[in-house]
Write a protein that holds these residues in place. Structure first.
Motif, mmCIF file in Angstrom:
data_model
loop_
_atom_site.group_PDB
_atom_site.id
_atom_site.type_symbol
_atom_site.label_atom_id
_atom_site.label_comp_id
_atom_site.label_asym_id
_atom_site.label_seq_id
_atom_site.Cartn_x
_atom_site.Cartn_y
_atom_site.Cartn_z
ATOM 1 N N GLN C 56 0.828 -1.199 0.000
ATOM 2 C CA GLN C 56 0.000 0.000 0.000
ATOM 3 C C GLN C 56 0.865 1.252 0.000
ATOM 4 O OE1 GLN C 56 0.582 -1.936 2.562
ATOM 5 N NE2 GLN C 56 0.584 -0.816 4.500
ATOM 6 N N ASP C 57 0.273 2.332 -0.485
ATOM 7 C CA ASP C 57 1.006 3.596 -0.502
ATOM 8 C C ASP C 57 0.970 4.269 0.868
ATOM 9 O OD1 ASP C 57 1.321 3.171 -3.207
ATOM 10 O OD2 ASP C 57 -0.548 4.214 -3.668
ATOM 11 N N GLU C 58 -0.166 4.102 1.515
ATOM 12 C CA GLU C 58 -0.306 4.730 2.830
ATOM 13 C C GLU C 58 -1.029 3.778 3.752
ATOM 14 O OE1 GLU C 58 -2.079 8.714 2.881
ATOM 15 O OE2 GLU C 58 -1.187 8.939 0.880
ATOM 16 N N GLY C 59 -0.869 3.996 5.054
ATOM 17 C CA GLY C 59 -1.608 3.211 6.022
ATOM 18 C C GLY C 59 -0.789 2.085 6.606
ATOM 19 N N GLU C 60 -1.423 1.402 7.590
ATOM 20 C CA GLU C 60 -0.707 0.363 8.314
ATOM 21 C C GLU C 60 -1.538 -0.906 8.388
ATOM 22 O OE1 GLU C 60 0.158 1.948 12.158
ATOM 23 O OE2 GLU C 60 1.257 3.668 11.315
ATOM 24 N N VAL C 61 -0.837 -2.023 8.391
ATOM 25 C CA VAL C 61 -1.481 -3.309 8.609
ATOM 26 C C VAL C 61 -0.881 -3.928 9.865
ATOM 27 C CG1 VAL C 61 -1.902 -5.621 7.683
ATOM 28 C CG2 VAL C 61 -1.824 -3.656 6.121
ATOM 29 N N TRP C 62 -1.739 -4.214 10.823
ATOM 30 C CA TRP C 62 -1.276 -4.881 12.048
ATOM 31 C C TRP C 62 -1.987 -6.211 12.162
ATOM 32 C CZ3 TRP C 62 2.000 -2.659 15.858
ATOM 33 C CH2 TRP C 62 2.370 -1.324 15.626
ATOM 34 N N GLY C 65 -1.033 -7.704 16.880
ATOM 35 C CA GLY C 65 -0.091 -6.826 17.545
ATOM 36 C C GLY C 65 1.236 -6.668 16.843
ATOM 37 N N VAL C 66 1.383 -7.302 15.683
ATOM 38 C CA VAL C 66 2.635 -7.165 14.939
ATOM 39 C C VAL C 66 2.399 -6.235 13.762
ATOM 40 C CG1 VAL C 66 4.383 -8.375 13.598
ATOM 41 C CG2 VAL C 66 3.325 -9.503 15.574
ATOM 42 N N LEU C 67 3.294 -5.289 13.593
ATOM 43 C CA LEU C 67 3.162 -4.385 12.451
ATOM 44 C C LEU C 67 3.625 -5.124 11.191
ATOM 45 C CD1 LEU C 67 2.684 -1.573 11.248
ATOM 46 C CD2 LEU C 67 5.087 -1.068 11.722
ATOM 47 N N PHE C 68 2.700 -5.388 10.271
ATOM 48 C CA PHE C 68 3.053 -6.052 9.024
ATOM 49 C C PHE C 68 3.654 -5.059 8.049
ATOM 50 C CE2 PHE C 68 0.554 -10.278 8.558
ATOM 51 C CZ PHE C 68 1.194 -10.755 9.688
ATOM 52 N N SER C 69 3.010 -3.915 7.948
ATOM 53 C CA SER C 69 3.597 -2.940 7.044
ATOM 54 C C SER C 69 3.084 -1.549 7.326
ATOM 55 C CB SER C 69 3.333 -3.330 5.588
ATOM 56 O OG SER C 69 1.994 -3.127 5.261
ATOM 57 N N ASP C 70 3.977 -0.601 7.143
ATOM 58 C CA ASP C 70 3.573 0.799 7.137
ATOM 59 C C ASP C 70 4.342 1.469 6.003
ATOM 60 O OD1 ASP C 70 6.127 1.109 8.050
ATOM 61 O OD2 ASP C 70 5.574 1.705 10.084
ATOM 62 N N LEU C 71 4.540 2.761 6.108
ATOM 63 C CA LEU C 71 5.165 3.463 4.985
ATOM 64 C C LEU C 71 6.574 2.962 4.684
ATOM 65 C CD1 LEU C 71 4.094 7.174 5.320
ATOM 66 C CD2 LEU C 71 3.373 5.444 3.673
ATOM 67 N N THR C 72 7.308 2.616 5.717
ATOM 68 C CA THR C 72 8.725 2.320 5.510
ATOM 69 C C THR C 72 9.049 0.850 5.656
ATOM 70 O OG1 THR C 72 9.069 2.771 7.836
ATOM 71 C CG2 THR C 72 9.478 4.581 6.307
ATOM 72 N N HIS C 73 8.166 0.128 6.284
ATOM 73 C CA HIS C 73 8.527 -1.222 6.680
ATOM 74 C C HIS C 73 7.511 -2.198 6.100
ATOM 75 C CE1 HIS C 73 9.287 -4.586 9.450
ATOM 76 N NE2 HIS C 73 7.984 -4.643 9.543
ATOM 77 N N HIS C 74 8.011 -3.207 5.396
ATOM 78 C CA HIS C 74 7.091 -4.214 4.860
ATOM 79 C C HIS C 74 7.629 -5.591 5.170
ATOM 80 C CE1 HIS C 74 4.774 -1.215 2.732
ATOM 81 N NE2 HIS C 74 5.927 -0.683 2.360
ATOM 82 N N LEU C 75 6.896 -6.309 5.982
ATOM 83 C CA LEU C 75 7.290 -7.673 6.279
ATOM 84 C C LEU C 75 7.074 -8.512 5.012
ATOM 85 C CD1 LEU C 75 8.225 -9.048 8.919
ATOM 86 C CD2 LEU C 75 5.860 -9.814 9.221
ATOM 87 N N PRO C 76 8.112 -9.268 4.563
ATOM 88 C CA PRO C 76 7.917 -10.082 3.358
ATOM 89 C C PRO C 76 6.774 -11.083 3.546
ATOM 90 C CG PRO C 76 10.231 -10.053 4.012
ATOM 91 C CD PRO C 76 9.464 -9.388 5.104
ATOM 92 N N VAL C 77 6.121 -11.405 2.453
ATOM 93 C CA VAL C 77 4.957 -12.294 2.491
ATOM 94 C C VAL C 77 5.239 -13.542 3.312
ATOM 95 C CG1 VAL C 77 3.334 -13.583 1.072
ATOM 96 C CG2 VAL C 77 4.429 -11.553 0.145
ATOM 97 N N GLU C 78 6.419 -14.134 3.025
ATOM 98 C CA GLU C 78 6.673 -15.448 3.617
ATOM 99 C C GLU C 78 6.881 -15.385 5.126
ATOM 100 O OE1 GLU C 78 8.351 -14.022 1.213
ATOM 101 O OE2 GLU C 78 10.519 -14.020 1.558
#
Lengths: 335, 541, 348
Positions: C56-62, C65-78
């Motif tokens: 995503q361009d903006e926003g966060e996925v939690w 309680g674990v941050l999956f992704s935000d603007l700078t950080h993206h946990l790889p799919v696997e």
């Protein structure tokens, strides 16, 4: 019906309807014979057609095409294949005074089926900075332990090596040559690879000290337009082996006229042209081979190596012992 | 339909004649020669051939599959250019790359000479890889044969459903895991087709191994045939070679068991190429550039370097004739090869009898036979036919027809077809399988005839594959040497023949010009193939 | 209960086209959520960005309680440890059912992986098919294998992309109910994507209606149907027509089919023009009624007929009528209004 068949055949055989021509199957590469053939056409008006290939496959083609083969002449660069063609009854007898006169008896077939056209010798070469000339003597001596890891020679698939071994079998008998072969192979500095020029270059580069090559390769490199060839060749000396015994192993490039030749007259004319002064001089000057006509001058490089004693073995024997030689080389592990 | 069938059988048998001659030899055992071979060189032949096969197979897989994966899935510097450039080594004949590297890297070549001059070392003072060796032969053959695997692997990766890769990632596979456990096994049939082409080419290679002094089964065939003069034993050796290939192909097929490889997914989300970071991008670039450099850029630069010195002597009216001859043969053969392959694959599709299957397999065996063996296998029956016809005509009409077919371009093209039909049949069959039978049925319900279905439905759908098939054959014919050498008519030379004759006389500099011409003519179809593959996937390229 | 999944203000643009705009919602532990919307509304893209297949361009996925992704950080799919079932299941065609299911179990030892396989095979009744290859399975069997494969590594959340789209229509609801039972048994937090509201109703605890990249409403099925927050939601969920009306007081709206009364209070300015949602079940067939409408179309639905009726004014409304009342087209029938939940939107 017959009319159509005639027409059909006329269409198919259109190209062979030309008046004067002669057709060659040649194991000699086109570049190394074409200028001569062009000269022949210019002088006689007879067109020359040529297919080049490996001698063995050309023989196979002749056998398959049988009596309808379009070829008149088979040209080879080694006597063994001429003898094989003769054994397969592909040649016819030719009575040409000129050919018999010019070509020494041991360089043509007793049954007048094939004729040598140029001469080459298989000689020992060495690196003078690492080999004392006095250590060299004969082909047989190359099996001596003192040459261990010092000899370069090309593959036994090459017909020049086969003919050399065949000549040795004729001279010394199978048993003795087989023992020699084992000794020689154990002295190889590297597994056989490349052609004769490669052996010259390898000695120049220090891979090995002694080698076996046809003399015209060395001459060709000395006279080459490529500087690296000349530099390499200059580091090499030529040694005439077996001077006190049988003499240097000789081979011929040669030709025979095929049984089914449709242009026999032109074919004879061409063979006579090829032993003539012009052609022989060309062989000597361009290919650095010895002229089959002993009266002619050899090229200056060849002359610089001086006179030598040549093995006068009947060349027919080279062909007869060819398969023995090959199987022997298989047995001793000469790749 | 029966007329089609009998035509199929007729064509198959016609192109199997040389094979029949090879296999026929098995009925006349030559104990003596075999005993000699067994006692002396056979172990060597078999050992070297095996080592060569395994080596070339392994390395061409390595440098074929990995770059195919990288350029398909990722974006990195020059990745777009590499997509097609990686195919270029295909246009370089194996014997030419062998001559070039030998010329440059051999002990007497410029590199080692300079090295010795600078350092003052002697030959025995340093280690340098020996070009002319078994390892060298493996390297040379891998470098020019890997494009077959690259070509097919890339096509397979492009066609792959992205979904299964995404699934694997959600199940905890990283990019490499997805490649290893999903993409690679799925592309396996295509990669195996490529590998079998490589294996067959390797087995048929004579020029490279002979020049490098490596005795293989194939050089053994020649030695037995021509050296020992025993054509029966030689044919028996060829037959064994074929049996080996057949067993290899069968085992491969069986090892897949009942797993099927067509995609369960009918959805194709467009392939999103992932952009690599700078560091990874450079690594990917190096991995992909290596086979291209060593298989094409280096040898071609050497050829150009040599050609500059000699092109004035070699070019001439005569040379343009060579050029024309080569192009003419390659064009005619590729057109015929595609036509015949289309016919055979199509008959097989419409009538999947065992007989048809066997016929098609039989015809595609020719690829594994050395060109010389095929040439002689073609020569013998045609000359026999010519001579018999001549006899008949003389007896009945008193006309001599001479040699009607032997020694004409026709027989040459025929031999090429025997050798290269495998390439076109494999490519076209693979394409035809992807067209669901439902398409045929739909077309038939509209009252179309079989031929019309082929023309207006299958042909347009397979256009890319037809093009690929014809261009592969085109490049192969361009490079072909041994059969051309034996079967050509008088005064008929090709670029390959001229290159060989000059190189064989160790006139490498002169040989460079015709060799370059082969490469240049070969490049054009290679680029066309690559473009047609990129476009084969909707929404990509 | 804990929030298992938190989606915060996600926006996504692909090639200049806005696919998702400022989407936020939470899913609680062990809850089954469904993203419902027409095709192209962005629901699949939203699912994929939770999986990490889109970024995503903006926003966060939690998640948990674990941050999956935000603007700078993206946990790889696997590394997200999620299970996903794709629309056409994307089974690995080169593997049999067993190998497909254990594909994600590479960190399990042999014994554990056999045990997990057995559990799933039993759960999804795949005993007979364990050695078969995907191409020989029916659509329903393929779906069960895909689910078993996704659930095998015990993922934190399960994402289902149109899980029933490849199945026969008759089977969908039944399979959806069965699947719901299984998921509830397992207690796995699930987000599914669907364009079919019946599936969504059958499966989900909570449903998000999406349109044009926007999440319009996040509610349970009952409230979505009876208390749609926007006209779009009202139009998308269930059947119905809008008719014009005027607010009389806080319990009554006057329309051309009469004054509609509702128990539910609504704050609207008196005299204001509004649009009232009339569901087919709000219009009852009553032969004694004064109000009549002509039948213009009818669809047989087994227990009921769905009649399309035309009022004298030309206005068309829908009515669900027990199917023993079979009226021919063009026949006028009596109707009566009975509305429990008055749904009103402002006139534009």
């Amino acid at each position: 019906m017959i009319k159509y068949i005639h027409l059909l055949i006329f269409l198919f055989t259109l190209q062979s309807a030309n008046a004067a021509e002669v057709n060659i199957y040649s194991a000699r590469k086109e570049a190394l014979i074409k200028p001569l053939l062009d000269q022949f056409s210019k002088e006689t008006g007879i067109a020359v057609n040529i297919v080049t290939g490996k001698a063995d496959t050309l023989l196979k083609r002749l056998e398959a095409e049988n009596r309808n083969t379009p070829a008149d002449i088979l040209l080879t660069v080694d006597v063994a294949r001429l003898v094989r063609a003769k054994e397969k009854a592909l040649f016819q007898q030719i009575d040409s005074k000129l050919l018999n006169q010019v070509i020494p008896k041991n360089y043509r077939d007793d049954d007048k089926q094939w004729f040598g056209l140029s001469l080459r010798s298989r000689v020992i070469i060495y690196a003078p900075d690492r080999v004392d000339k006095n250590d060299l003597s004969s082909y047989m001596d190359l099996a001596n332990e003192k040459w261990i890891n010092r000899i370069c020679v090309r593959s036994s698939s090459n017909v020049y090596n086969q003919s050399l071994v065949a000549a040795m079998i004729a001279n010394y008998g199978l048993l003795k040559v087989e023992r020699w072969g084992r000794g020689l192979v154990s002295n190889f500095a590297r597994p056989p690879k490349g052609g004769d020029r490669d052996q010259i270059k390898a000695i120049a580069a220090g891979v090995c000290d002694v080698g076996l090559v046809n003399n015209y390769y060395l001459a060709g490199m000395l006279e080459s337009s490529q500087k690296s060839d000349v530099v390499a060749a200059k580091k090499i000396r030529l040694f005439w082996p077996d001077q006190s015994t049988h003499g240097v192993h000789m081979n011929v490039s040669g030709a025979g006229i095929l049984k089914s030749a449709k242009n026999k007259k032109e074919a004879i004319q061409l063979l006579e042209f090829l032993v003539g002064d012009f052609a022989q001089q060309w062989y000597a000057d361009t290919n650095y081979e010895y002229s089959i006509n002993s009266k002619l001058e050899n090229s200056s490089v060849l002359k610089s190596w001086g006179k030598f004693k040549a093995d006068e073995l009947n060349l027919d024997l080279l062909g007869q012992h060819n398969i023995d030689a090959l199987m022997l080389m298989d047995r001793v592990g000469w790749k | 339909m029966t007329r089609w069938n009998s035509l199929l059988v007729f064509i198959s048998l016609l192109f199997s004649i040389p094979l029949a001659i090879v296999f026929g030899s098995l009925f006349f055992p030559e104990y003596e020669v075999w005993e000699h071979l067994r006692a002396t060189v056979l172990i060597d032949y078999i050992g070297n051939s095996f080592a060569l096969l395994i080596g070339v197979g392994f390395f061409s897989l390595l440098i074929g599959v990995i770059p195919a994966w990288l350029v398909t899935m990722y974006r990195f510097p020059l990745s777009r250019q590499l997509e097609w450039a990686l195919l270029l080594p295909m246009s370089v004949p194996a014997y030419i790359i062998a001559y070039t590297y030998t010329g440059a890297l051999d002990v007497a070549g410029p590199l080692q000479v300079t090295l010795r001059e600078i350092t003052g070392w002697q030959y025995r003072d340093y280690w340098f890889p020996e070009v002319r060796s078994l390892g060298g032969a493996i390297a040379m053959l891998s470098l020019v044969l890997y494009p077959y695997i690259y070509l097919l692997a890339r096509a397979a990766f492009i066609e792959q459903s992205v979904c299964v890769l995404e699934v694997s990632r959600t199940l905890g596979c990283n990019a490499f895991g997805g490649f290893r456990r999903v993409a690679l096994p799925l592309a396996r049939p295509a990669i195996m087709v490529g590998l079998s082409l490589v294996v067959m080419e390797t087995l048929a290679d004579y020029g490279t191994v002979q020049y490098f002094g490596v005795s293989t089964f194939t050089t053994g065939i020649f030695r037995t045939w021509f050296g020992l003069g025993n054509s029966l034993a030689a044919a028996q050796m060829s037959a064994l070679l074929l049996v080996f290939v057949a067993v290899f192909l069968y085992l491969e097929k069986r090892s897949r068991k009942q797993a099927r490889y067509h995609h369960t997914s009918s959805r194709y989300s467009s392939l999103m190429q992932q952009r690599l970071t700078k560091g990874h991008g450079v690594i990917a670039l190096i991995i992909c550039a290596a086979p291209l450099s060593f298989g094409f850029i280096v040898p071609v630069s050497l050829l150009i370097n040599w050609a500059i010195d000699t092109y004035l002597d070699v070019l001439g009216k005569d040379f343009y004739l060579l050029f024309f001859n080569s192009l003419f043969l390659a064009f005619i053969t590729s057109m015929l090869a595609v036509g015949i392959a289309l016919f055979m694959a199509y008959s097989n599709r419409n009538n999947q009898s065992l007989l048809n299957k066997i016929m098609v397999r039989l015809v595609s065996m020719g690829y594994a036979i050395p060109g010389t063996v095929i040439a002689v296998g073609v020569l013998i029956p045609f000359a026999w036919f010519d001579n018999s016809l001549d006899n008949f005509l003389i007896e009945n009409f008193n006309i001599s027809s001479g040699l009607l077919i032997s020694g004409t371009v026709f027989i040459l093209v025929f031999a090429y077809l025997v050798r290269f039909l495998a390439v076109s049949i494999n490519t076209i069959e693979a394409a035809l399988v992807k067209i669901k039978p439902v398409m045929d049925e739909v077309a038939k319900t509209t009252g179309m005839h079989t031929i019309n279905i082929l023309r207006s439905i299958h042909m347009p759908m397979m256009r890319g594959s037809l093009l690929t098939a014809s261009l592969l054959v085109f490049v192969d014919v361009l490079k072909e040497l041994p059969a051309t050498l034996i079967l050509r008519p008088f005064n008929f030379n090709t670029l390959a023949v001229r290159t060989y004759e000059l190189a064989n006389e160790e006139l490498l500099a002169e040989a460079a010009v015709p060799a370059l011409a082969i490469v240049i003519v070969g490049i054009i179809p290679v680029i066309i193939i690559s473009n047609s593959i990129s476009r084969s996937r909707p929404g990509h390229g | 209960m804990d929030k298992a999944i938190e989606i915060k203000n996600i926006s996504l643009t692909i090639e200049g086209r806005s696919i998702l705009e400022d989407v936020s919602f939470d899913v609680r532990e062990a809850e089954i959520a469904c993203l419902l919307g027409p095709s192209g509304c962005g629901k699949t893209t939203l699912l994929r960005s939770i999986a990490g297949l889109e970024i995503q361009d903006e926003g966060e996925v939690w998640v948990k309680g674990v941050l999956f992704s935000d603007l700078t950080h993206h946990l790889p799919v696997e590394q997200r440890h999620i299970g996903m079932v794709f629309q056409d299941y994307a089974l690995f065609p080169h593997m049999n059912v067993r190998d497909n299911i254990v594909f994600g179990l590479k960190n399990y030892n042999t014994k554990m992986s056999i045990q997990r396989l057995d559990e799933l095979v039993t759960l999804f009744s795949l005993e007979k098919h364990i050695n078969k290859y995907p191409h020989s399975l029916s659509g329903g069997q393929q779906q069960r294998v895909a689910l078993a494969r996704a659930m095998a590594p015990r993922p934190g959340v399960l994402l289902l992309d149109e899980p029933f789209a490849s199945l026969d229509i008759e089977l969908r609801e039944q399979i959806a109910r069965e699947l719901r039972l299984i998921l509830k048994l397992d207690g796995i937090t699930t987000i599914m994507v669907s364009h079919n509201q019946l599936e969504a109703f059958a499966m989900a605890d909570i449903i998000g209606v999406m349109n044009d990249g926007h999440l319009l409403q996040w509610d349970n099925a009952f409230d979505l149907y009876h208390k749609p927050k926007t006209e779009v939601v009202a139009g998308f969920i269930g059947e119905g027509v809008f008719i014009s009306g005027e607010v009389i007081n806080n319990k009554e709206v006057k329309t051309e089919i009469g004054v509609i009364q509702s128990a539910a209070t609504h704050q609207t300015v008196i005299g204001k023009k509004v649009r009232v949602l009339i569901r087919p079940d709000d219009i009852l067939h009553d032969d004694n009624s004064d109000m009549a409408a002509r039948v213009v179309d009818k669809a047989f639905r087994g227990a009921e007929f769905l009649y399309t009726l035309q009022l004298e004014s030309g206005l068309r409304i829908l009515s669900l009528v027990p199917s023993h009342h079979d009226h021919p087209i063009n026949e006028p029938i009596g109707i009566r209004l009975e509305i429990d939940h008055l749904v009103i939107f402002d006139e534009k």
